[in-house]
Design an enzyme around this catalytic site. Structure first.
Site, PDB file in Angstrom:
ATOM      1  N   ALA A 191     -14.022  11.476 -11.275  1.00  0.00           N
ATOM      2  CA  ALA A 191     -15.089  10.092 -12.097  1.00  0.00           C
ATOM      3  C   ALA A 191     -16.226  11.037 -12.289  1.00  0.00           C
ATOM      4  O   ALA A 191     -16.551  11.386 -13.793  1.00  0.00           O
ATOM      5  CB  ALA A 191     -15.151   8.866 -10.886  1.00  0.00           C
TER       6      ALA A 191
ATOM      7  N   HIS B 138      -4.699   7.474  -2.306  1.00  0.00           N
ATOM      8  CA  HIS B 138      -5.327   6.600  -3.279  1.00  0.00           C
ATOM      9  C   HIS B 138      -6.286   5.236  -3.118  1.00  0.00           C
ATOM     10  O   HIS B 138      -5.992   4.483  -3.933  1.00  0.00           O
ATOM     11  CB  HIS B 138      -3.984   5.782  -4.017  1.00  0.00           C
ATOM     12  CG  HIS B 138      -3.068   6.636  -4.346  1.00  0.00           C
ATOM     13  ND1 HIS B 138      -1.507   6.406  -5.175  1.00  0.00           N
ATOM     14  CD2 HIS B 138      -3.042   8.492  -5.039  1.00  0.00           C
ATOM     15  CE1 HIS B 138      -1.139   7.985  -5.593  1.00  0.00           C
ATOM     16  NE2 HIS B 138      -2.023   8.143  -5.777  1.00  0.00           N
TER      17      HIS B 138
END
Length: 539
Positions: A13, A477
């Site tokens: 990100a 995750h």
């Protein structure tokens, strides 16, 4: 040092966000801080090199969790510690999440996060090998490849899966039905591509060619210590470099945390944003009471099956021996092609754990090779086999991540929990039964010699649940440790602003309150892309 924006974490990100801000028309100045180093090891660029880079510590955080089962030992959560973050060392799978899950995220009170908002961002990010369509992009900065490996074992698995009842689709991201296909991977021209390659490198190159205002500065081997505040406004942070020197860096506009689902809540808590009792325990003054910092962490839990084959397929012959690996390495260096140029997991499927389910709730991976069960590391076996791994993609059991002390070098306290809800148990219970049913179909059935693990001792659905708890692993995750939402106790709002302070946002997987039916690399990049839109709208 003073910048318009300071971004903490150069992962999936953070690199998207930094790159987009750096090339924006407004020309803001941006500082991107990364604790890891630069991706200089050639193996970081070889797609199947992750089998080797995941073994050492140079490019990884190895976070030790609490025991998952009573009497069991701790587990390890891996995260990338290098420019590009986990996307520089992972299996490269590009699964974007299902439209229904993004729409569900918006329906929870998060406007701007529906599928109608996510899809244009994904299409802008992607340079897809299948070309443009209504559901995918081409010409974007991030290379995405879907490659038919031409491997005879993979071809047999595909035909057997179709006979079982799963349609073979060209693009698994274009569907939300039961299906199987070759895995979309973050690969371009036979090389791994990360958000650092796609967004930050071009921004730095453009900056080098231009003398315009603004600019992007990248600091590596630099750890974020804690945020600096003037009252309730975040003005910057203190950093510690590789030599231990402490520096103050100031943000004229905002600090944006992109450290991921583990590091982001730790930095918030060290800075006085979190649960008052926890902060008091570690001698940290409370700035903002935010009880869900580090809470509501959702991680997926895998369960695996492996069979041996009667004869070695091409993948085992060419990667299962030192001589074969040397030949493949030479081929990759000269041509950029061969087995090393393809993704970590050849085939991906999504399927229903129950015929009554309205949508797939489990994701499975097939690899036409076996793992060495005698090695503690991820190491390929010399004997031929098929590895199958699957995990529920929308689990509900919550874990937590918190500080264990007030210093940045103190390890996180991770309470890892899995398969505690009935829904999670029901989703994982039939996974091995379904995998065996697929492998019992021709033509793959005729290739199989025997089941190597777990074997006949894991036969019932309850056996599978306990086997997953006992021997499974987190899939790396995790989401949700600084989750967005409309309520006062949600850590961030839909604009990713941290509640209770000014000048601070979070933009990484920690803001997702739910799993969006897949892996997290693509959703994390989507969060970074959308964060840039939000930040620039306020510039």
């Amino acid at each position: 040092m003073e910048f318009d924006y300071i971004i903490v974490g150069a992962g999936a990100a953070g690199c998207v966000l930094a790159g987009r801000l750096a090339v924006a028309a407004q020309r803001p100045s941006v500082l991107l801080i990364e604790y890891g180093g630069r991706p200089v090891n050639p193996l970081l660029h070889v797609p199947k090199g992750f089998y080797y880079t995941l073994r050492g510590d140079r490019y990884l955080y190895r976070y030790v969790t609490s025991p998952v089962t009573p009497g069991g030992g701790p587990e390890v959560w891996l995260r990338g510690r290098v420019l590009g973050g986990s996307a520089a060392v992972n299996g490269m799978m590009w699964t974007r999440g299902a439209p229904a899950d993004w729409d569900g995220l918006a329906a929870r009170g998060n406007p701007g996060w529906s599928w109608a908002d996510a899809l244009p961002a994904y299409r802008a990010i992607e340079d897809h090998s299948l070309g443009p369509s209504e559901t995918r992009g081409a010409g974007g900065p991030l290379g995405i490849s879907v490659t038919d490996t031409k491997d005879e074992v993979s071809a047999a698995i595909l035909r057997s899966a179709v006979r079982y009842g799963w349609p073979h689709v060209e693009d698994v991201n274009a569907e939300d039905t039961e299906r199987i296909g070759f895995t979309p991977s973050t690969i371009r021209a036979g090389r791994r591509t990360t958000s650092y390659d796609a967004f930050v490198r071009p921004a730095l190159a453009r900056q080098a060619r231009s003398r315009a205002g603004g600019g992007l500065t990248v600091l590596t081997r630099t750890r974020a210590d804690r945020l600096m505040l003037d009252g309730r406004r975040v003005t910057g942070l203190t950093t510690i470099d590789a030599k231990g020197a402490v520096t103050e860096v100031r943000a004229r506009r905002e600090v944006i945390l992109c450290g991921g689902a583990v590091e982001t809540p730790l930095l918030l808590e060290r800075s006085g944003i979190g649960d008052p009792e926890l902060l008091r325990k570690h001698g940290i003054d409370l700035i903002v009471e935010s009880p869900n910092v580090g809470e509501r962490v959702i991680e997926q839990r895998g369960v695996a099956l492996q069979v041996t084959l009667k004869h070695a397929g091409a993948a085992t012959r060419r990667l299962g021996t030192p001589a074969g690996r040397a030949m493949e390495a030479l081929k990759w260096l000269v041509t950029g092609e061969g087995l090393l140029s393809t993704g970590g997991y050849d085939l991906v499927c999504q399927f229903k754990s129950s015929p009554t389910a309205t949508r797939p709730d489990v994701q499975g991976l097939f690899v036409p090779m076996a793992l060495d069960t005698t090695s503690k590391d991820m190491k390929l076996a010399r004997h031929p086999g098929i590895l199958f791994m699957a995990y529920p993609i929308r689990p509900q059991t919550a874990s937590s991540v918190h500080i264990s002390g007030g210093a940045p070098q103190d390890p996180p306290a991770i309470c890892a929990r899995f398969l505690e809800t009935d829904g999670d148990k029901d989703a994982v219970a039939p996974v091995l039964e379904i995998a065996r049913a697929v492998l019992a179909q021709e033509p793959v059935k005729s290739l199989i010699r025997a089941e190597e693990f777990p074997g006949p001792s894991v036969a019932t659905r309850q056996d599978t649940v306990e086997y997953s708890r006992r021997t499974g692993t987190g899939i790396y995750h995790a989401v949700g440790s600084a989750a967005m939402g409309p309520d006062d106790d949600d850590v961030v709002d839909a604009s990713l602003r941290v509640r209770g302070v000014e000048g601070l946002r979070v933009a990484d997987a920690s803001v997702l309150p739910v799993q969006v039916s897949g892996n997290t690399a693509a959703p994390a990049m989507l969060v970074g892309y959308r964060a840039a839109d939000l930040v620039l709208a306020d510039f």
